[in-house]
Design a protein around this motif. Sequence first.
Motif, PDB file in Angstrom:
ATOM      1  N   TYR A  31      27.750 -10.889 -10.425  1.00 36.81           N
ATOM      2  CA  TYR A  31      28.614 -10.193  -9.475  1.00 36.81           C
ATOM      3  C   TYR A  31      27.798  -9.211  -8.634  1.00 36.81           C
ATOM      4  O   TYR A  31      26.954  -8.486  -9.161  1.00 36.81           O
ATOM      5  CB  TYR A  31      29.699  -9.391 -10.201  1.00 36.81           C
ATOM      6  CG  TYR A  31      30.748 -10.193 -10.942  1.00 36.81           C
ATOM      7  CD1 TYR A  31      30.638 -11.559 -11.156  1.00 36.81           C
ATOM      8  CD2 TYR A  31      31.874  -9.551 -11.440  1.00 36.81           C
ATOM      9  CE1 TYR A  31      31.603 -12.262 -11.834  1.00 36.81           C
ATOM     10  CE2 TYR A  31      32.857 -10.242 -12.119  1.00 36.81           C
ATOM     11  CZ  TYR A  31      32.718 -11.592 -12.319  1.00 36.81           C
ATOM     12  OH  TYR A  31      33.676 -12.292 -13.002  1.00 36.81           O
ATOM     13  N   TYR A  33      28.226  -6.428  -5.027  1.00 36.37           N
ATOM     14  CA  TYR A  33      29.211  -5.674  -4.259  1.00 36.37           C
ATOM     15  C   TYR A  33      28.534  -4.925  -3.123  1.00 36.37           C
ATOM     16  O   TYR A  33      27.382  -4.507  -3.251  1.00 36.37           O
ATOM     17  CB  TYR A  33      29.909  -4.625  -5.150  1.00 36.37           C
ATOM     18  CG  TYR A  33      30.471  -5.169  -6.439  1.00 36.37           C
ATOM     19  CD1 TYR A  33      29.648  -5.366  -7.545  1.00 36.37           C
ATOM     20  CD2 TYR A  33      31.827  -5.477  -6.551  1.00 36.37           C
ATOM     21  CE1 TYR A  33      30.164  -5.869  -8.728  1.00 36.37           C
ATOM     22  CE2 TYR A  33      32.342  -5.973  -7.732  1.00 36.37           C
ATOM     23  CZ  TYR A  33      31.507  -6.169  -8.816  1.00 36.37           C
ATOM     24  OH  TYR A  33      32.019  -6.663  -9.984  1.00 36.37           O
ATOM     25  N   THR A  94      26.515  -6.457 -11.302  1.00 36.67           N
ATOM     26  CA  THR A  94      26.876  -6.395 -12.705  1.00 36.67           C
ATOM     27  C   THR A  94      26.885  -7.794 -13.283  1.00 36.67           C
ATOM     28  O   THR A  94      26.993  -8.774 -12.550  1.00 36.67           O
ATOM     29  CB  THR A  94      28.239  -5.707 -12.905  1.00 36.67           C
ATOM     30  OG1 THR A  94      28.510  -5.561 -14.292  1.00 36.67           O
ATOM     31  CG2 THR A  94      29.356  -6.515 -12.283  1.00 36.67           C
ATOM     32  N   GLY A  96      29.177  -9.048 -15.030  1.00 40.39           N
ATOM     33  CA  GLY A  96      30.510  -9.634 -15.009  1.00 40.39           C
ATOM     34  C   GLY A  96      31.419  -8.977 -16.011  1.00 40.39           C
ATOM     35  O   GLY A  96      30.971  -8.236 -16.877  1.00 40.39           O
ATOM     36  N   SER A  98      35.154  -6.732 -16.357  1.00 42.20           N
ATOM     37  CA  SER A  98      35.498  -5.410 -15.828  1.00 42.20           C
ATOM     38  C   SER A  98      35.127  -4.281 -16.782  1.00 42.20           C
ATOM     39  O   SER A  98      35.287  -3.111 -16.437  1.00 42.20           O
ATOM     40  CB  SER A  98      36.995  -5.350 -15.510  1.00 42.20           C
ATOM     41  OG  SER A  98      37.759  -5.727 -16.639  1.00 42.20           O
ATOM     42  N   GLN A 100      32.000  -4.003 -17.863  1.00 42.55           N
ATOM     43  CA  GLN A 100      30.561  -3.829 -17.685  1.00 42.55           C
ATOM     44  C   GLN A 100      30.277  -2.821 -16.575  1.00 42.55           C
ATOM     45  O   GLN A 100      30.924  -2.843 -15.530  1.00 42.55           O
ATOM     46  CB  GLN A 100      29.900  -5.163 -17.326  1.00 42.55           C
ATOM     47  CG  GLN A 100      30.041  -6.221 -18.395  1.00 42.55           C
ATOM     48  CD  GLN A 100      29.390  -5.785 -19.687  1.00 42.55           C
ATOM     49  OE1 GLN A 100      28.247  -5.313 -19.687  1.00 42.55           O
ATOM     50  NE2 GLN A 100      30.114  -5.915 -20.782  1.00 42.55           N
ATOM     51  N   PRO A 101      29.282  -1.951 -16.751  1.00 39.56           N
ATOM     52  CA  PRO A 101      28.953  -0.992 -15.688  1.00 39.56           C
ATOM     53  C   PRO A 101      28.295  -1.691 -14.523  1.00 39.56           C
ATOM     54  O   PRO A 101      27.651  -2.723 -14.686  1.00 39.56           O
ATOM     55  CB  PRO A 101      27.980  -0.035 -16.379  1.00 39.56           C
ATOM     56  CG  PRO A 101      27.361  -0.854 -17.461  1.00 39.56           C
ATOM     57  CD  PRO A 101      28.427  -1.800 -17.934  1.00 39.56           C
ATOM     58  N   GLN A 102      28.454  -1.120 -13.348  1.00 38.02           N
ATOM     59  CA  GLN A 102      27.768  -1.624 -12.163  1.00 38.02           C
ATOM     60  C   GLN A 102      26.465  -0.847 -11.987  1.00 38.02           C
ATOM     61  O   GLN A 102      26.390   0.339 -12.276  1.00 38.02           O
ATOM     62  CB  GLN A 102      28.665  -1.487 -10.937  1.00 38.02           C
ATOM     63  CG  GLN A 102      29.895  -2.386 -11.017  1.00 38.02           C
ATOM     64  CD  GLN A 102      30.721  -2.368  -9.759  1.00 38.02           C
ATOM     65  OE1 GLN A 102      30.307  -1.866  -8.710  1.00 38.02           O
ATOM     66  NE2 GLN A 102      31.929  -2.932  -9.835  1.00 38.02           N
ATOM     67  N   PHE A 104      23.629   0.346  -9.271  1.00 44.82           N
ATOM     68  CA  PHE A 104      23.602   0.637  -7.844  1.00 44.82           C
ATOM     69  C   PHE A 104      22.188   0.748  -7.304  1.00 44.82           C
ATOM     70  O   PHE A 104      21.267   1.220  -7.989  1.00 44.82           O
ATOM     71  CB  PHE A 104      24.336   1.950  -7.558  1.00 44.82           C
ATOM     72  CG  PHE A 104      25.820   1.840  -7.674  1.00 44.82           C
ATOM     73  CD1 PHE A 104      26.447   1.897  -8.905  1.00 44.82           C
ATOM     74  CD2 PHE A 104      26.613   1.688  -6.538  1.00 44.82           C
ATOM     75  CE1 PHE A 104      27.822   1.781  -9.019  1.00 44.82           C
ATOM     76  CE2 PHE A 104      27.993   1.581  -6.643  1.00 44.82           C
ATOM     77  CZ  PHE A 104      28.599   1.624  -7.878  1.00 44.82           C
TER      78      PHE A 104
ATOM     79  N   PHE B  34      35.467   5.072 -16.109  1.00 52.03           N
ATOM     80  CA  PHE B  34      34.036   5.352 -15.981  1.00 52.03           C
ATOM     81  C   PHE B  34      33.827   6.704 -15.297  1.00 52.03           C
ATOM     82  O   PHE B  34      34.624   7.121 -14.461  1.00 52.03           O
ATOM     83  CB  PHE B  34      33.349   4.280 -15.116  1.00 52.03           C
ATOM     84  CG  PHE B  34      33.522   2.867 -15.614  1.00 52.03           C
ATOM     85  CD1 PHE B  34      34.659   2.135 -15.290  1.00 52.03           C
ATOM     86  CD2 PHE B  34      32.545   2.265 -16.387  1.00 52.03           C
ATOM     87  CE1 PHE B  34      34.823   0.830 -15.740  1.00 52.03           C
ATOM     88  CE2 PHE B  34      32.696   0.952 -16.835  1.00 52.03           C
ATOM     89  CZ  PHE B  34      33.837   0.248 -16.514  1.00 52.03           C
ATOM     90  N   TYR B  36      30.533   8.178 -13.129  1.00 58.15           N
ATOM     91  CA  TYR B  36      29.212   7.953 -12.552  1.00 58.15           C
ATOM     92  C   TYR B  36      28.698   9.270 -11.983  1.00 58.15           C
ATOM     93  O   TYR B  36      29.473  10.101 -11.524  1.00 58.15           O
ATOM     94  CB  TYR B  36      29.274   6.922 -11.425  1.00 58.15           C
ATOM     95  CG  TYR B  36      29.402   5.484 -11.883  1.00 58.15           C
ATOM     96  CD1 TYR B  36      30.650   4.945 -12.191  1.00 58.15           C
ATOM     97  CD2 TYR B  36      28.283   4.661 -11.995  1.00 58.15           C
ATOM     98  CE1 TYR B  36      30.777   3.623 -12.596  1.00 58.15           C
ATOM     99  CE2 TYR B  36      28.400   3.341 -12.406  1.00 58.15           C
ATOM    100  CZ  TYR B  36      29.646   2.836 -12.703  1.00 58.15           C
ATOM    101  OH  TYR B  36      29.767   1.528 -13.105  1.00 58.15           O
ATOM    102  N   LEU B  44      24.392   5.631  -7.497  1.00 58.56           N
ATOM    103  CA  LEU B  44      25.189   6.105  -8.621  1.00 58.56           C
ATOM    104  C   LEU B  44      24.615   5.574  -9.929  1.00 58.56           C
ATOM    105  O   LEU B  44      24.129   4.445 -10.005  1.00 58.56           O
ATOM    106  CB  LEU B  44      26.641   5.625  -8.476  1.00 58.56           C
ATOM    107  CG  LEU B  44      27.538   6.438  -7.559  1.00 58.56           C
ATOM    108  CD1 LEU B  44      27.144   6.281  -6.108  1.00 58.56           C
ATOM    109  CD2 LEU B  44      29.003   6.021  -7.755  1.00 58.56           C
ATOM    110  N   SER B  94      38.550   0.379 -13.485  1.00 59.45           N
ATOM    111  CA  SER B  94      38.601  -1.047 -13.175  1.00 59.45           C
ATOM    112  C   SER B  94      39.693  -1.673 -14.033  1.00 59.45           C
ATOM    113  O   SER B  94      39.909  -1.269 -15.174  1.00 59.45           O
ATOM    114  CB  SER B  94      37.262  -1.737 -13.444  1.00 59.45           C
ATOM    115  OG  SER B  94      36.976  -1.778 -14.815  1.00 59.45           O
ATOM    116  N   ASN B 100      36.073  -6.868 -12.091  1.00 54.74           N
ATOM    117  CA  ASN B 100      35.199  -5.689 -12.122  1.00 54.74           C
ATOM    118  C   ASN B 100      35.152  -5.014 -10.765  1.00 54.74           C
ATOM    119  O   ASN B 100      34.080  -4.710 -10.248  1.00 54.74           O
ATOM    120  CB  ASN B 100      33.788  -6.072 -12.593  1.00 54.74           C
ATOM    121  CG  ASN B 100      32.997  -4.850 -13.055  1.00 54.74           C
ATOM    122  OD1 ASN B 100      33.247  -3.737 -12.620  1.00 54.74           O
ATOM    123  ND2 ASN B 100      32.053  -5.060 -13.939  1.00 54.74           N
TER     124      ASN B 100
END
Lengths: 113, 114
Positions: A31, A33, A94, A96, A98, A100-102, A104, B34, B36, B44, B94, B100
């Motif tokens: 994923y 974004y 990420t 995948g 929801s 899981q942390p993204q 950046f 979350f 951040y 972040l 989320s 996600n």
Amino acid sequence: NAGVTQTPKFRVLKTGQSMTLLCAQDMNHEYMYWYRQDPGMGLRLIHYSVGEGTTAKGEVPDGYNVSRLKKQNFLLGLESAAPSQTSVYFCASTSGGSNQPQHFGDGTRLSIL
Amino acid sequence: AQSVTQLDSQVPVFEEAPVELRCNYSSSVSVYLFWYVQYPNQGLQLLLKYLSGSTLVESINGFEAEFNKSQTSFHLRKPSVHISDTAEYFCAVSRSGGYNKLIFGAGTRLAVHP
């Protein structure tokens, strides 16, 4: 490990010009974004991708296009830049799910004159 | 749809004082929560998250957050802040089982003064 890399870091455009922002990740994430960050508004999702060859609209997609031709890259395009698109753009990825942390990138600061 | 409200846009505090950054969310479905942190000119970074289980979650650098389902809150606290904690903090949710997609609050700028 580079993680998420965004290029360029800074750019100044004139109204009506076009440009492409590149995001690359080396974590084999499915994923990806694109967000924009504006003062007092947090981050807002522009477009996202849940896998190579797929894209979907987020909260504020107008004026932007994206492509995910390779799993590791996610491109954000501005076809005809407008002053309202002056912002800081962040890419994230990420694995995948929801929960899981993204992860950046460090952002691209874009000014449209 | 989900939404996130961070109740304070700026929080000034002296070094070694306690701090609480407030976050409320709205959602008709189950969510993950979350926090951040964003240091100047950086992206972040995940500070901590609540997925399930114990409602109190902790980070490695002394922050903690408590999930309160009845009040739909996820406030962030630290008993003693350092100058290096100066940053912007974002609360996000989320939808569980979704793609996600994070919904962010507007952010709280924490300024720690000597």
